[in-house]
Write a protein that holds these residues in place. Structure first.
Motif, PDB file in Angstrom:
ATOM      1  N   ASN A  34       0.821  -1.210   0.000  1.00  0.00           N
ATOM      2  CA  ASN A  34       0.000   0.000   0.000  1.00  0.00           C
ATOM      3  C   ASN A  34       0.856   1.261   0.000  1.00  0.00           C
ATOM      4  O   ASN A  34       0.429   2.312   0.459  1.00  0.00           O
ATOM      5  CB  ASN A  34      -0.959  -0.003   1.199  1.00  0.00           C
ATOM      6  N   HIS A  36       2.761   4.534  -1.483  1.00  0.00           N
ATOM      7  CA  HIS A  36       2.309   5.559  -2.408  1.00  0.00           C
ATOM      8  C   HIS A  36       3.376   5.943  -3.427  1.00  0.00           C
ATOM      9  O   HIS A  36       3.187   6.929  -4.147  1.00  0.00           O
ATOM     10  CB  HIS A  36       1.864   6.808  -1.632  1.00  0.00           C
ATOM     11  N   TYR A  53      -0.441  10.272  -6.162  1.00  0.00           N
ATOM     12  CA  TYR A  53      -0.908   8.882  -6.066  1.00  0.00           C
ATOM     13  C   TYR A  53      -2.417   8.799  -6.301  1.00  0.00           C
ATOM     14  O   TYR A  53      -2.898   7.921  -7.025  1.00  0.00           O
ATOM     15  CB  TYR A  53      -0.546   8.320  -4.693  1.00  0.00           C
ATOM     16  N   ALA A  54      -3.163   9.736  -5.714  1.00  0.00           N
ATOM     17  CA  ALA A  54      -4.619   9.765  -5.905  1.00  0.00           C
ATOM     18  C   ALA A  54      -4.949  10.054  -7.371  1.00  0.00           C
ATOM     19  O   ALA A  54      -5.862   9.452  -7.942  1.00  0.00           O
ATOM     20  CB  ALA A  54      -5.251  10.815  -4.995  1.00  0.00           C
ATOM     21  N   CYS A  57      -4.484   6.912  -9.331  1.00  0.00           N
ATOM     22  CA  CYS A  57      -5.614   5.994  -9.124  1.00  0.00           C
ATOM     23  C   CYS A  57      -6.824   6.439  -9.941  1.00  0.00           C
ATOM     24  O   CYS A  57      -7.525   5.598 -10.531  1.00  0.00           O
ATOM     25  CB  CYS A  57      -5.967   5.919  -7.642  1.00  0.00           C
ATOM     26  N   GLY A 169      -3.922   0.189  -4.036  1.00  0.00           N
ATOM     27  CA  GLY A 169      -4.663   1.309  -4.610  1.00  0.00           C
ATOM     28  C   GLY A 169      -4.870   1.149  -6.101  1.00  0.00           C
ATOM     29  O   GLY A 169      -5.968   1.403  -6.622  1.00  0.00           O
ATOM     30  N   SER A 173      -8.449   0.527  -7.924  1.00  0.00           N
ATOM     31  CA  SER A 173      -8.853   1.509  -8.927  1.00  0.00           C
ATOM     32  C   SER A 173      -9.275   0.826 -10.224  1.00  0.00           C
ATOM     33  O   SER A 173     -10.277   1.208 -10.839  1.00  0.00           O
ATOM     34  CB  SER A 173      -7.701   2.480  -9.203  1.00  0.00           C
TER      35      SER A 173
END
Length: 196
Positions: A34, A36, A53-54, A57, A169, A173
């Motif tokens: 997990n 990033h 990172y977001a 995703c 992640g 996603s």
């Protein structure tokens, strides 16, 4: 032991250590992580913060949705190409009403109404050619079909590479994008499959 043999042993031990280090760096992680900072597709695309990172995703979610949309678009085009191959033709039935023309010798025929260029409504019969073999090869059909399949395969392999990073992640996603894509356009894919 002479100097030459010692240098040979040193060189072999160095090559062994370098090959073991390179092979260990090339081995893929087999457990979910997990972190990033997992690279995606290349070392240049390595998230350096939680925001990047977001964003990565979100990109994978959109890419998975695009994958399902491409599959749905191909399914729609397959139905369109099949209908064009079956060569729908509208044949006027002179002197027959819709009720009388409904039953005809052709069991695949259906009655309908057709408005001509002059605005006159005529009774017509929809005639379709019945084809039991494969559709003949056509440049205008098979090249776009192959191009569509190439795009689908490319996007699918990119999604597979993202999952193979074993990043939780990225994995979630891709699953979320597949779910949303199927939710949005899955009916077109399955509608085309049931139509055959």
């Amino acid at each position: 032991m002479d100097h030459h043999s010692m240098s040979t042993m040193d060189m072999s031990s160095m090559s062994d250590s370098s090959s073991s280090s390179s092979s260990s760096s090339m081995t893929m992680s087999m457990v979910f992580t997990n972190t990033h900072d997992t690279p995606l597709f290349s070392s240049a695309w390595t998230p350096s913060s939680s925001g990047v990172y977001a964003g990565t995703c979100i990109f994978l979610i959109v890419l998975a949705i695009i994958d399902r949309c491409l599959i749905a678009f191909k399914a729609i085009m397959e139905r369109h190409w099949l209908a064009a191959h079956l060569n729908r033709r509208y044949v006027a039935i002179a002197g027959k009403t819709s009720e009388a023309g409904r039953i005809d010798a052709d069991p695949d025929a259906k009655t309908a109404s057709l408005i001509t260029a002059q605005g006159v409504e005529e009774n017509v019969k929809v005639v379709r050619n019945i084809s039991h073999g494969p559709i003949p090869w056509r440049f205008s059909v098979d090249v776009p079909r192959a191009a569509l399949f190439l795009c689908i395969a490319g996007v699918s392999y990119l999604l597979m590479l993202a999952v193979m990073t074993m990043n939780v992640g990225y994995f979630c996603s891709v699953l979320a994008g597949a779910f949303l894509g199927e939710l949005a356009v899955g009916r077109y894919i399955h509608w085309n499959e049931h139509a055959h």
